[in-house]
Design an enzyme around this catalytic site. Structure first.
Site, PDB file in Angstrom:
ATOM      1  N   SER A 178       0.786  -1.229   0.000  1.00 34.20           N
ATOM      2  CA  SER A 178       0.000   0.000   0.000  1.00 34.20           C
ATOM      3  C   SER A 178       0.818   1.279   0.000  1.00 34.20           C
ATOM      4  CB  SER A 178      -0.948   0.008   1.205  1.00 34.20           C
ATOM      5  OG  SER A 178      -0.222  -0.065   2.419  1.00 34.20           O
ATOM      6  N   HIS A 206      -5.312  -3.624  -2.696  1.00 36.77           N
ATOM      7  CA  HIS A 206      -4.984  -2.613  -3.701  1.00 36.77           C
ATOM      8  C   HIS A 206      -4.804  -3.195  -5.099  1.00 36.77           C
ATOM      9  CE1 HIS A 206      -4.342   0.558  -0.648  1.00 36.77           C
ATOM     10  NE2 HIS A 206      -3.928  -0.456   0.103  1.00 36.77           N
ATOM     11  N   LYS A 238     -11.782   0.350  -2.033  1.00 37.15           N
ATOM     12  CA  LYS A 238     -10.756   0.898  -2.931  1.00 37.15           C
ATOM     13  C   LYS A 238     -11.224   0.768  -4.377  1.00 37.15           C
ATOM     14  CE  LYS A 238      -7.326   0.033   0.610  1.00 37.15           C
ATOM     15  NZ  LYS A 238      -8.285  -0.468   1.636  1.00 37.15           N
TER      16      LYS A 238
END
Length: 384
Positions: A178, A206, A238
């Site tokens: 991240s 992610h 996300k």
């Protein structure tokens, strides 16, 4: 009882340029935002595909809220498991190519729940040194023997696995890291784990939406099977643009989590409307491949421009493009200088990242335009 010693620690953190402060957002998640009453062009959101404010996703949430109300009301095991939750779990299982999926309220709770349901003091957990805090906390809380290996160092991991005589061995890694944006060498990690008869758990928070032909994340990117990655975790806040998290895996894994994952058993389900909205965002994520194509073009544009300006970038082909500054005070000052030009990028400082590696964490979104990336590059040149 006095809190004077706590006040001293806060003062010290301010002196070290490590003090964290919140800004108040007064607009939806999108490139142009209003923070603390001022307009900014933002490059710090994890809304990688620009779905958080998509009208179809918003409409799906509103319609489900009209149908089911707002709160989940109870845990999934009482009467909080709506048909919207169930439909999302089935859709995510098909998307990930796994037999079952289990929803969690947050990624932090998913990671804590999985590791602590699978391991105890008879076991061992092996974690990348740069793993997310939730993974590290999960390993420490499990009571298992906790070992960290150097970032993406497969040889060191293999050596530590070979020395372990634990009942169960679990290798845990981020899919996309991240704060650095690089991708874990999963094929090699999985091979090392298989040689040692260890399980692999990947937190691909992610990667989902950004990597893989259909946005299936690192597992799809590397074409890894359920046998190679038996525990696959993803978050929905996300690339999916909503909220919550999920764990994908076998029938036995999911049933084990339902029985033993305390962060699943003892918490209220996510709002049913969020699950309905996520079903729509999952549909868009798969169908609208142009979002990934545009995002990848912006990543290339930014990297080429930043390198031309003399910035040293990290080895990342993902939307996370950190500019390492080193000194926390310098990173904070650069962030403030960018804010003065209407560009909002957070300064990431220890303990979020190792000491001496404070950075500007630039994140790109499919909602950004080429002109907005060029504006960012011009601002970076002025503060270089």
């Amino acid at each position: 009882m006095s809190f004077s010693d706590l006040a001293q620690e806060l003062t010290l953190r301010k002196q070290q340029s490590l003090y964290r402060q919140r800004s108040v957002l007064a607009s939806p998640q999108q490139p142009e935002v209003v923070l603390d009453g001022k307009p900014f062009l933002a490059f710090c959101s994890n809304d990688y595909l620009g779905l958080a404010n998509h009208p179809d996703v918003v409409d799906a949430l509103q319609r489900a809220a009209n149908e089911f109300g707002v709160g989940g009301g109870a845990s999934h095991l009482v009467n909080g498991h709506s048909h919207h939750h169930h439909a999302l779990e089935e859709a995510l299982a098909e998307f990930t190519g796994r037999p079952r999926v289990l929803l969690f309220s947050t990624g932090y709770m998913a990671n804590l729940g999985v590791v602590n349901a699978l391991l105890d003091k008879r076991d061992a957990v092996f974690q990348d040194r740069l793993n997310h805090a939730s993974l590290l906390d999960a390993g420490l809380l499990s009571g298992a023997r906790f070992q960290r290996y150097q970032h993406n160092d497969v040889a060191q991991l293999a050596a530590r696995l070979a020395r372990s005589d634990a009942r169960r061995k679990l290798v845990v890694t981020d899919g996309v890291f991240s704060m650095d944006g690089d991708v874990a060498p999963l094929p090699a990690l999985c091979h090392a784990a298989q040689e040692a008869q260890a399980w692999v758990m990947v937190d691909d928070a992610h990667g989902f939406g950004c990597l893989g032909q259909s946005g299936g994340g690192v597992a799809e990117h590397f074409q890894l099977t359920e046998e190679q990655v038996p525990v696959l975790v993803g978050t929905l806040g996300k690339g999916f643009g909503t909220a919550g998290a999920f764990v994908a895996g076998s029938e036995v894994l999911i049933e084990t989590l339902i029985q033993f994952a305390r962060t699943y058993i003892y918490t209220t389900s996510m709002p049913p409307a969020v699950a309905a909205a996520t079903c729509k965002s999952l549909e868009l994520l798969q169908k609208e491949s142009w979002r990934r194509e545009h995002l990848n073009a912006l990543i290339e544009r930014f990297r080429a421009g930043a390198q031309q300006l003399g910035f040293t970038l990290m080895d990342s082909q993902t939307p996370i493009q950190p500019i390492v500054v080193g000194d926390a005070d310098k990173a904070l000052k650069m962030s403030e200088q960018l804010k003065a030009q209407g560009i909002y990028i957070s300064a990431i400082r220890p303990p979020t990242v190792p000491a001496g590696s404070a950075r500007l964490r630039v994140t790109l979104s499919a909602a950004h335009t080429e002109a907005q990336v060029d504006r960012l590059l011009a601002a970076l040149e002025s503060v270089r």
